[in-house]
Structure formats: C-alpha cells, structure tokens
Enzyme design. Structure first.
Site, PDB file in Angstrom:
ATOM      1  CE  LYS A 193      -1.775   3.054   2.487  1.00 22.35           C
ATOM      2  NZ  LYS A 193      -1.817   4.217   1.592  1.00 22.35           N
ATOM      3  N   GLY A 246       6.855   5.179   7.874  1.00 21.31           N
ATOM      4  CA  GLY A 246       6.010   6.356   7.981  1.00 21.31           C
ATOM      5  C   GLY A 246       6.213   7.067   9.298  1.00 21.31           C
ATOM      6  CB  SER A 247       4.256   9.749  10.804  1.00 24.63           C
ATOM      7  OG  SER A 247       2.974   9.166  10.853  1.00 24.63           O
ATOM      8  N   GLY A 251       2.725   4.793  13.142  1.00 23.84           N
ATOM      9  CA  GLY A 251       3.451   3.605  13.612  1.00 23.84           C
ATOM     10  C   GLY A 251       2.852   3.066  14.905  1.00 23.84           C
ATOM     11  CD  GLU A 396      10.036  13.020  11.035  1.00 25.95           C
ATOM     12  OE1 GLU A 396       8.870  12.591  11.177  1.00 25.95           O
ATOM     13  OE2 GLU A 396      10.928  12.384  10.453  1.00 25.95           O
TER      14      GLU A 396
HETATM   15  P1  NAD Z   1       2.339   8.602   7.406  1.00 31.93           P
HETATM   16  O1  NAD Z   1       2.596   7.854   8.673  1.00 31.93           O
HETATM   17  O2  NAD Z   1       1.320   9.651   7.411  1.00 31.93           O
HETATM   18  O3  NAD Z   1       1.907   7.574   6.245  1.00 31.93           O
HETATM   19  C1  NAD Z   1       2.698   6.453   5.914  1.00 31.93           C
HETATM   20  C2  NAD Z   1       1.821   5.394   5.279  1.00 31.93           C
HETATM   21  O4  NAD Z   1       0.893   4.913   6.242  1.00 31.93           O
HETATM   22  C3  NAD Z   1       0.995   5.905   4.107  1.00 31.93           C
HETATM   23  O5  NAD Z   1       0.921   4.913   3.106  1.00 31.93           O
HETATM   24  C4  NAD Z   1      -0.365   6.125   4.743  1.00 31.93           C
HETATM   25  O6  NAD Z   1      -1.429   6.087   3.825  1.00 31.93           O
HETATM   26  C5  NAD Z   1      -0.425   4.965   5.716  1.00 31.93           C
HETATM   27  N1  NAD Z   1      -1.354   5.127   6.833  1.00 31.93           N
HETATM   28  C6  NAD Z   1      -1.840   6.270   7.378  1.00 31.93           C
HETATM   29  N2  NAD Z   1      -2.687   5.984   8.392  1.00 31.93           N
HETATM   30  C7  NAD Z   1      -2.731   4.637   8.498  1.00 31.93           C
HETATM   31  C8  NAD Z   1      -3.401   3.727   9.375  1.00 31.93           C
HETATM   32  N3  NAD Z   1      -4.217   4.143  10.344  1.00 31.93           N
HETATM   33  N4  NAD Z   1      -3.190   2.406   9.206  1.00 31.93           N
HETATM   34  C9  NAD Z   1      -2.347   1.948   8.269  1.00 31.93           C
HETATM   35  N5  NAD Z   1      -1.689   2.759   7.393  1.00 31.93           N
HETATM   36  C10 NAD Z   1      -1.879   4.090   7.521  1.00 31.93           C
HETATM   37  O7  NAD Z   1       3.766   9.138   6.939  1.00 31.93           O
HETATM   38  P2  NAD Z   1       4.088  10.050   5.671  1.00 31.93           P
HETATM   39  O8  NAD Z   1       3.635  11.433   5.943  1.00 31.93           O
HETATM   40  O9  NAD Z   1       3.643   9.353   4.436  1.00 31.93           O
HETATM   41  O10 NAD Z   1       5.693   9.987   5.663  1.00 31.93           O
HETATM   42  C11 NAD Z   1       6.506  10.790   6.449  1.00 31.93           C
HETATM   43  C12 NAD Z   1       6.999  10.025   7.655  1.00 31.93           C
HETATM   44  O11 NAD Z   1       7.659   8.823   7.255  1.00 31.93           O
HETATM   45  C13 NAD Z   1       8.037  10.805   8.438  1.00 31.93           C
HETATM   46  O12 NAD Z   1       7.793  10.677   9.810  1.00 31.93           O
HETATM   47  C14 NAD Z   1       9.342  10.133   8.063  1.00 31.93           C
HETATM   48  O13 NAD Z   1      10.380  10.295   8.994  1.00 31.93           O
HETATM   49  C15 NAD Z   1       8.911   8.718   7.919  1.00 31.93           C
HETATM   50  N6  NAD Z   1       9.860   7.949   7.123  1.00 31.93           N
HETATM   51  C16 NAD Z   1      10.664   7.031   7.741  1.00 31.93           C
HETATM   52  C17 NAD Z   1      11.622   6.319   7.017  1.00 31.93           C
HETATM   53  C18 NAD Z   1      12.515   5.301   7.662  1.00 31.93           C
HETATM   54  O14 NAD Z   1      13.054   4.470   6.951  1.00 31.93           O
HETATM   55  N7  NAD Z   1      12.706   5.327   8.974  1.00 31.93           N
HETATM   56  C19 NAD Z   1      11.745   6.561   5.643  1.00 31.93           C
HETATM   57  C20 NAD Z   1      10.910   7.512   5.043  1.00 31.93           C
HETATM   58  C21 NAD Z   1       9.970   8.190   5.786  1.00 31.93           C
END
Ligand code: NAD
Length: 493
Positions: A193, A246-247, A251, A396
């Site tokens: 996804k 993700g965030s 997480g 962040e």
């Molecule tokens: P986000 O957490 O908003 O979204 C990430 C993914 O999760 C997206 O596909 C989103 O649609 C999905 N998502 C959102 N709500 C969900 C839920 N309730 N259940 C399951 N999936 C859900 O993050 P973002 O804004 O897309 O990305 C930025 C964040 O990602 C930053 O915090 C960044 O530091 C982090 N990031 C981490 C790494 C790493 O390797 N550590 C790499 C890149 C980005």
C-alpha cells in the site's frame, strides 16, 4: 541569495504511463477498479495539477488482495521453486526496473516534487538493492545444533506468509525496493500500500513485474487512504506481518491494531537526528554535510539532520559557512538541472512546515531563511537561540529547517545528541579517531555517519531506529530474520 529558478514550470515530462486512464489496483495478477468504484487524485506539487486518478481500495479490495497473496504463497509455482529460481526472478525484477529507471524517476519527481537528479539516484540505488537481495535465496542457511548421538537437531528458516508493506510518500521507489527485495527473497508474498500522495511509481513497478516470471498474486498493490486502506490491511487476519515506513503517530496505531492477532511488525519511523561538529573537523566539509543533512530533498527525509551541534569555540565561523552553503540550495522545478530543492509535497505539508517556523518565532528563536518562500517552495531555514525543550528541537518537522546549538565537550555532545525521543541516525564531524569512536559508541541511533551524511548501503548495512524511530531493521542479515520464522526440528533416532 537563493532564487526561485522556475516556479512556473516549463514543459512537463509526459510518461506513457500517464495516459489519462484511472490507475487500478493490482490483485492476483490482474488490474481492476475498486469494488466501490471510488478514486482519488494524485497531484503534481510543482503545478498543483492532477497527474492521475487512482483507485481507492476499500475493505472488499483489501480482502481480495490478501486472498490472492495467500493463494500465491501456497501455490507450488512460488512455494516450491528452487533458491536459484527465486534468485533469477529477483534479478529479472532488478533488470526490468533498471530498463525503466528513467521513467520511474520521472514519475517520482512528478508525484512528490523531488529533483530529478535525486529520484534518479534513488531508483538506481533501488535496482542495486533488489540485486543484493537476489543473492540471498541461495545463501540463507538454517543451523545444525549440538545434540546427543541418537538425535539430530536443526533449524529451518521459513517465510512468514503474507506481508503488508505500507510506505510513506517521500521515497516511493526506494521504500518499495527495501521491502520487496527481502520479502520475496525469503519466499513471502505481498500486499503493498503506497502513500496516497505518491502512488504512481509503485503502480508502474506493478506493471513491470508482469514482464518477469514472478507468479501472479505474489505482489499485489492496493492504493488509497491510510485510515481506510492501510487500516484494513493492518487489521486483516490473513496478513502475517506489517512492514511499515512512515510517521511515529501512524506507527503507534499500527502496533496497536497489530497487537490484536500479534502480527509481526517492523516500523521505520521518523527522526530528529543530530549533526555534531567538533572544533578539529574540516569545517567546510562539515558545513556542506550539515546543510545537505537538513536541506537535501527539501528536508523531507527520515534521516534529516535537523539538530546541528557545533563546538562553542568555532560557532561563529561555522555559522558563516552554513549560511554560505545554504545559498547553494537553489529552489526550482524538479526537472531543471540546477535545482537542489523542489517544492514540498503538498499544500497541506507546506502549511505544516510553515507553522513550525511560526512556532520557532513564538519560542524566541532567531530565524535565518536563505531564499524566497513561495507557493509550495520552502528554502532552508536555520533556527538559533532556542532551548533544548523547544518544539522545533524536539519534533520532526519534515521540511528544510534545522536548529543550531553549541556543546562544550565530548560528553556534552553525546548527552545533547541523545536528548531526543528519536534515534534514527547521527553524523559526527571530527579528525580525531578517538573522538569519532567514542561518540559513535555513545550515541543512541541506528546509523552513525562519521565525516559523511546520508550514505546508504545497497542492502549490506542494517538500517533502522533506536527509541521512537522504530522497531526492527531493514537490510543486513537482520532483515532476513524479520521476514522469516525460525523452526527448531528435533529428531530422535
Ligand atoms: P504517514 O505515517 O502519514 O503515512 C505512511 C503510510 O501509512 C501511508 O501509506 C499512509 O497512507 C499509511 N497510513 C496512514 N494511516 C494509516 C493507518 N491508520 N493504518 C495503516 N496505514 C496508515 O507518513 P508520511 O507522511 O507518508 O511519511 C513521512 C513520515 O515517514 C516521516 O515521519 C518520516 O520520517 C517517515 N519515514 C521514515 C523512514 C525510515 O526508513 N525510517 C523513511 C521515510 C519516511
């Protein structure tokens, strides 16, 4: 001063993939619309225009994708192939991505605004990563264990089953490659996804997989909103593992939902990484590294070095070098060859990052912004005169904003570097070997760079976070454990 190079974009590249037809879901080897017929728009942050309509997957679509992945997992065409065949398929995946690398890079630059030189690098890196994992099926061993002479004890490493791979918007091809390589090398199947802000390159990879011998259903792709599509995947009893990038907030939600049936979970989350500059460092190189650390990719990187600590004795000189280096970060159209920073990914994200600049001012910070802020474009900003509890120091921001602070000695540098909830990465600049090793040992972060920043191995070095930057590792041998269960077999003769 940095200037906005070409905010009014010229001719946009037009990959054949963007043919005007709405993008569909990949389920069991066929492309289909969402059961509800719902779609959403993915936008070009440079122009604000619509790039494509994309299917919005609901529960029924996620159910179908998980069922297809389960069938593929159990099908002899995937379950019973030899390690050599699995290896060959992964090499085909790398080849087909390499043959279409320019298109994948263009799609990412269009979809999330990263400069083309950067997305090209990310795609080439992703190809190398897949080739790295293509080597593992033939080299991933179980163990024999000591036992008495009337017995034989050994371990097997077996795939988990269906992996739900949920990715962020900031490095779409890379994040898919980092998950797809190890998941397939160890014999799992996947439902991917991608983020709703940048789903296009993942969908194109889905098409390209159709040109390989990968059996249908081994990789499925569902697009849509996180709270609907992502949540349905995380909640699904047929999914054995969630690999999430993700965030922090999402997480935590994934951990909570996954606890219901104890899914395996890997979390790659955010950071607030320190850049630590000692007085004996090559200060010019350190300034380049420090600015790249927070401004490269418009600061939309998990490893962004957004807390810069410099030894108090060289603060003024180092500050001048930082400001000078920030002037080199030209903003512009991602396809302009001189562009160092494209637009931020969306209006919403631009508002979020901008609000942190207001917060920093309200917290008494002195802000130095080098360049012009316009539309979704945001030049680098250095924040000074803020305390360790300021929100811009603790949270962040995910934009090109860094706080500059000082330290007194090695112990103070380590203590301040660790004074964060996160622990993804750190960079240390010094010519003293002892200092380098002491600080590397003392910092609580998953990756420590000495006299460099953001170097990424193509699979050989573990990557992941201490503390609230995540759980588990991608790459290294750790990732192979994270996509398998170990089974102990004890035979009595
Ligand atoms: P986000 O957490 O908003 O979204 C990430 C993914 O999760 C997206 O596909 C989103 O649609 C999905 N998502 C959102 N709500 C969900 C839920 N309730 N259940 C399951 N999936 C859900 O993050 P973002 O804004 O897309 O990305 C930025 C964040 O990602 C930053 O915090 C960044 O530091 C982090 N990031 C981490 C790494 C790493 O390797 N550590 C790499 C890149 C980005």
């Amino acid at each position: 001063m940095t200037s906005v190079l070409s905010v009014n974009p010229g001719a946009r590249p037009a990959p054949a993939f963007l043919d005007g037809a709405p993008k569909q879901l990949l389920i069991g080897g066929t492309w289909r619309t969402a059961a509800s017929g719902d779609t959403f728009d993915t936008l070009d942050p440079t122009t604000g225009g619509v790039l494509s309509r994309v299917a919005s997957a609901g529960q029924a679509d996620v159910d179908a994708a998980v069922a297809a992945a389960r069938r593929a997992f159990e099908d002899p065409s995937w379950a019973n192939i030899t390690p050599y065949q699995r290896s060959r398929i992964l090499l085909q995946v790398a080849d087909v991505m390499e043959a279409n690398a320019e298109e994948l890079a263009v799609l990412d630059s269009l979809d999330m605004g990263g400069p083309l030189w950067m997305t090209r690098w990310l795609v080439n890196h992703s190809v190398e990563v897949i080739r790295h994992y293509a080597g593992w099926p033939t080299k991933f061993y179980g163990q024999t264990a000591p036992s008495d002479s009337d017995a034989f004890h050994y371990t097997l490493r077996q795939p988990l089953g269906v992996v739900g791979a949920i990715t962020a918007w900031n490095g779409p091809v890379l994040q898919v490659a980092w998950k797809l390589g190890p998941a397939l090398a160890t014999g799992n199947t996947m439902v991917i996804k991608p983020a709703a802000w940048s789903p296009l390159s993942t969908l194109r990879i889905g098409e390209l997989l159709g040109e390989t011998d990968l059996p249908p259903g081994v990789v499925n792709i569902v697009t849509g909103d996180g709270a609907v599509t992502g949540e349905a995947l995380t909640n699904h009893p047929g999914v054995n593992k969630i690999s999430f990038t993700g965030s922090l907030g999402v997480g935590k939600r994934i951990l909570e939902v996954s606890s219901k049936d104890l899914k395996r979970v890997t979390l790659e989350l955010g950071g607030k990484s320190p850049t630590i500059v000692f007085a004996d460092a090559d200060l010019a190189a350190a300034a380049k590294g420090a600015v790249a650390g927070f401004a490269q990719g418009s600061g939309e990187g998990c490893v962004a070095g957004t807390r810069i600590f410099v030894h108090e004795s060289v603060r003024e000189h180092f500050r001048e070098l930082l400001i000078e280096e920030m002037k080199a970060y030209a903003l512009g159209d991602p396809f302009h060859p001189d562009t160092r920073m494209g637009p931020l990914v969306s209006d919403q994200h631009f508002e979020r990052v901008s609000s942190y600049l207001d917060v920093a001012r309200a917290e008494g910070g002195n802000l130095t912004t080098v360049g012009e802020t316009r539309d979704r474009y945001m030049p680098p900003t250095l924040v000074e005169n803020v305390g360790r509890d300021a929100r811009v120091v603790r949270e962040e921001i995910f934009g090109p904003v860094a706080a500059l602070m000082t330290f007194t000695d090695t112990a103070d540098a380590i203590a301040q570097g660790n004074d964060t909830d996160f622990g993804l990465a750190a960079s240390v600049w010094t010519t003293n070997l002892e200092t380098a090793h002491r600080v590397a040992r003392g910092l609580q972060a998953g990756t420590i760079w000495i006299n460099t920043y953001a170097e990424m191995s193509a699979g050989t070095m573990p990557f992941g976070g201490f503390k609230q930057s995540g759980i588990g590792r991608e790459h290294g041998t750790d990732v192979l454990d994270a996509y398998t269960e170990v089974k102990s077999v004890m035979i009595r003769f």
